[in-house]
Design an enzyme around this catalytic site. Sequence first.
Site, PDB file in Angstrom:
ATOM      1  CG  ASN A   7      41.044  36.415  24.217  1.00 28.13           C
ATOM      2  OD1 ASN A   7      40.315  37.309  24.848  1.00 28.13           O
ATOM      3  ND2 ASN A   7      40.694  35.879  23.189  1.00 28.13           N
ATOM      4  CG  ASP A   9      38.117  38.893  23.518  1.00 24.65           C
ATOM      5  OD1 ASP A   9      39.022  39.736  23.280  1.00 24.65           O
ATOM      6  OD2 ASP A   9      37.942  37.990  22.805  1.00 24.65           O
ATOM      7  CG  HIS A  10      35.698  35.821  28.784  1.00 28.62           C
ATOM      8  ND1 HIS A  10      34.718  36.200  27.951  1.00 28.62           N
ATOM      9  CD2 HIS A  10      36.304  34.609  28.295  1.00 28.62           C
ATOM     10  CE1 HIS A  10      34.473  34.982  27.179  1.00 28.62           C
ATOM     11  NE2 HIS A  10      35.316  34.189  27.459  1.00 28.62           N
ATOM     12  CG  HIS A  43      37.372  38.072  18.503  1.00 30.62           C
ATOM     13  ND1 HIS A  43      36.540  37.111  18.761  1.00 30.62           N
ATOM     14  CD2 HIS A  43      36.805  38.740  17.617  1.00 30.62           C
ATOM     15  CE1 HIS A  43      35.951  36.749  17.638  1.00 30.62           C
ATOM     16  NE2 HIS A  43      36.033  37.923  17.025  1.00 30.62           N
ATOM     17  NE  ARG A  45      31.260  37.952  18.877  1.00 32.93           N
ATOM     18  CZ  ARG A  45      31.012  36.771  18.558  1.00 32.93           C
ATOM     19  NH1 ARG A  45      31.893  35.780  18.604  1.00 32.93           N
ATOM     20  NH2 ARG A  45      30.009  36.249  17.550  1.00 32.93           N
ATOM     21  NE  ARG A  49      28.853  37.826  21.298  1.00 33.03           N
ATOM     22  CZ  ARG A  49      28.809  36.542  21.115  1.00 33.03           C
ATOM     23  NH1 ARG A  49      29.271  35.902  21.805  1.00 33.03           N
ATOM     24  NH2 ARG A  49      27.901  36.213  19.996  1.00 33.03           N
ATOM     25  CG  HIS A  50      33.841  40.456  23.938  1.00 31.48           C
ATOM     26  ND1 HIS A  50      34.815  40.647  23.028  1.00 31.48           N
ATOM     27  CD2 HIS A  50      33.485  38.981  23.869  1.00 31.48           C
ATOM     28  CE1 HIS A  50      34.901  39.584  22.208  1.00 31.48           C
ATOM     29  NE2 HIS A  50      34.342  38.483  22.812  1.00 31.48           N
ATOM     30  CD  GLU A  70      40.795  35.535  18.786  1.00 28.89           C
ATOM     31  OE1 GLU A  70      39.572  35.747  18.794  1.00 28.89           O
ATOM     32  OE2 GLU A  70      41.640  35.147  19.632  1.00 28.89           O
ATOM     33  CB  THR A 100      33.282  31.247  22.518  1.00 28.68           C
ATOM     34  OG1 THR A 100      34.525  31.459  22.093  1.00 28.68           O
ATOM     35  CG2 THR A 100      33.136  29.648  22.477  1.00 28.68           C
ATOM     36  CB  THR A 101      35.669  31.233  17.816  1.00 24.33           C
ATOM     37  OG1 THR A 101      35.957  32.883  18.363  1.00 24.33           O
ATOM     38  CG2 THR A 101      36.044  31.433  16.324  1.00 24.33           C
ATOM     39  CD  GLU A 151      44.862  31.002  18.028  1.00 24.53           C
ATOM     40  OE1 GLU A 151      45.213  32.117  17.768  1.00 24.53           O
ATOM     41  OE2 GLU A 151      43.979  30.807  18.833  1.00 24.53           O
ATOM     42  CG  HIS A 191      38.312  27.922  21.259  1.00 25.04           C
ATOM     43  ND1 HIS A 191      37.236  27.262  21.813  1.00 25.04           N
ATOM     44  CD2 HIS A 191      37.842  29.187  20.588  1.00 25.04           C
ATOM     45  CE1 HIS A 191      36.457  28.121  21.861  1.00 25.04           C
ATOM     46  NE2 HIS A 191      36.573  29.140  21.259  1.00 25.04           N
ATOM     47  N   GLY A 192      39.553  26.905  24.516  1.00 23.79           N
ATOM     48  CA  GLY A 192      39.248  25.865  25.523  1.00 23.79           C
ATOM     49  C   GLY A 192      40.642  25.241  26.167  1.00 23.79           C
ATOM     50  N   GLY A 213      41.978  32.381  26.934  1.00 24.02           N
ATOM     51  CA  GLY A 213      41.397  33.474  27.650  1.00 24.02           C
ATOM     52  C   GLY A 213      40.467  33.177  28.838  1.00 24.02           C
TER      53      GLY A 213
HETATM   54  N1  PXP Z   1      42.051  31.781  19.991  1.00 19.56           N
HETATM   55  C1  PXP Z   1      40.771  32.167  19.240  1.00 19.56           C
HETATM   56  C2  PXP Z   1      41.054  32.507  17.839  1.00 19.56           C
HETATM   57  C3  PXP Z   1      39.509  32.392  19.635  1.00 19.56           C
HETATM   58  O1  PXP Z   1      38.573  32.951  19.112  1.00 19.56           O
HETATM   59  C4  PXP Z   1      39.599  32.180  20.921  1.00 19.56           C
HETATM   60  C5  PXP Z   1      38.346  32.666  21.974  1.00 19.56           C
HETATM   61  O2  PXP Z   1      38.052  33.955  21.691  1.00 19.56           O
HETATM   62  C6  PXP Z   1      40.562  31.956  21.852  1.00 19.56           C
HETATM   63  C7  PXP Z   1      41.916  31.530  21.140  1.00 19.56           C
HETATM   64  C8  PXP Z   1      40.620  31.790  23.315  1.00 19.56           C
HETATM   65  O3  PXP Z   1      39.616  30.624  23.839  1.00 19.56           O
HETATM   66  P1  PXP Z   1      39.398  30.563  25.256  1.00 19.56           P
HETATM   67  O4  PXP Z   1      38.759  31.691  25.788  1.00 19.56           O
HETATM   68  O5  PXP Z   1      38.613  29.170  25.109  1.00 19.56           O
HETATM   69  O6  PXP Z   1      40.818  30.170  25.858  1.00 19.56           O
END
Ligand code: PXP
Length: 245
Positions: A7, A9-10, A43, A45, A49-50, A70, A100-101, A151, A191-192, A213
Site C-alpha cells: 500500500n 498511500d503514505h 486508497h 479517500r 488526504r493522500h 481501496e 486510518t481505516t 480482507e 492492517h497493522g 502499508g
Molecule cells: N488494508 C486496508 C483495507 C486498509 O484500509 C489499509 C490501510 O490503508 C491497509 C490494508 C494497510 O494497513 P497498514 O497501513 O496498517 O499496513
Amino acid sequence: MIRLGVNIDHVATIRQARRTYEPDPVAAAILATLAGADGITAHLREDRRHIQDRDLHRLRDAVHTRFNFECAAYDEILAIAVKLKPDEATLVPEKREELTTEGGLDVAGQLDTIRAATARLRDAGIVVSLFIDSNLHQVDAAVTVGAQAIEFHTGTYADATTVLEREGELAKLRSATSHALDRGLKVHMGHGLNYQNVAAIVRIPGVEELNIGHSIISRAVLVGMDRAVRDMKEAMCEHFPNPRK
Ligand code: PXP
C-alpha cells in the site's frame, strides 16, 4: 505463495504535506514491484488526504502486476473505480475524522448498499473484496452480496497487548478464514501488519494476499523501498507454505 500487496498511500501522505510533486507514489509502486511486490494497493479517500485522482491513472498505467483500489462505497468514488478498472477493488468503511481505516465494513448492516456497489464493480470486470472484521456473520453477508473475496481486518490482532488477547484474535482469524474458504471466498488480510507480527498471519492456512502499508513505507524511509519490500517478502516466506490442510 501468499501475495504481498504494498500500500503506497503514505508516500502520497508525505508529498501532500507540502502539496508538491515528491515523493511520487508511482515511483514507489515501480520500486516496490521491482523488489518483488505482487501488487500495489492505493486508497482514494473522499477527503483526498493522500492519493489524488491523477495518481490513480498513472498507477493504472504503471502497475502491471495487480492493482488493488481501496475505496468506500460512495457513488462518486465507485464511478471513478468503474472507469479506472483496477484488477481488484476493496470496499472499506471511511470516516472523515479517522487517522486510518478503523474496523471493518458492516456488510450485514447495509446489505443493499454493498450489494449494489459490488454488482456495479463486478459488472465492470473488477474483482470485489470486502474489508471486514473476522466475524462469521459478516463473512456470510459478504457471500450474500456477491463478493468474491474478503480482507480480514488484522488491526485488533496487531494492537493486542497480551499473549492471551493476541492468541484470541488469531483464533478468530483462523476460524473466519476457514468459514470464508468453505463458502468459496478468497481470503486476504491487512492492517497493522509489520515485520514481527506477520509470521503468525502467514501460518493461517488458505490466506492468499496481505496488504501492507505503514510498516513497509516506514522502513523504506530509512533503508529504501527495495530493501523494505525484500525484507517483508522474506518475513512472509520464512513461514510459508500455508496450503489449506
Ligand atoms: N488494508 C486496508 C483495507 C486498509 O484500509 C489499509 C490501510 O490503508 C491497509 C490494508 C494497510 O494497513 P497498514 O497501513 O496498517 O499496513
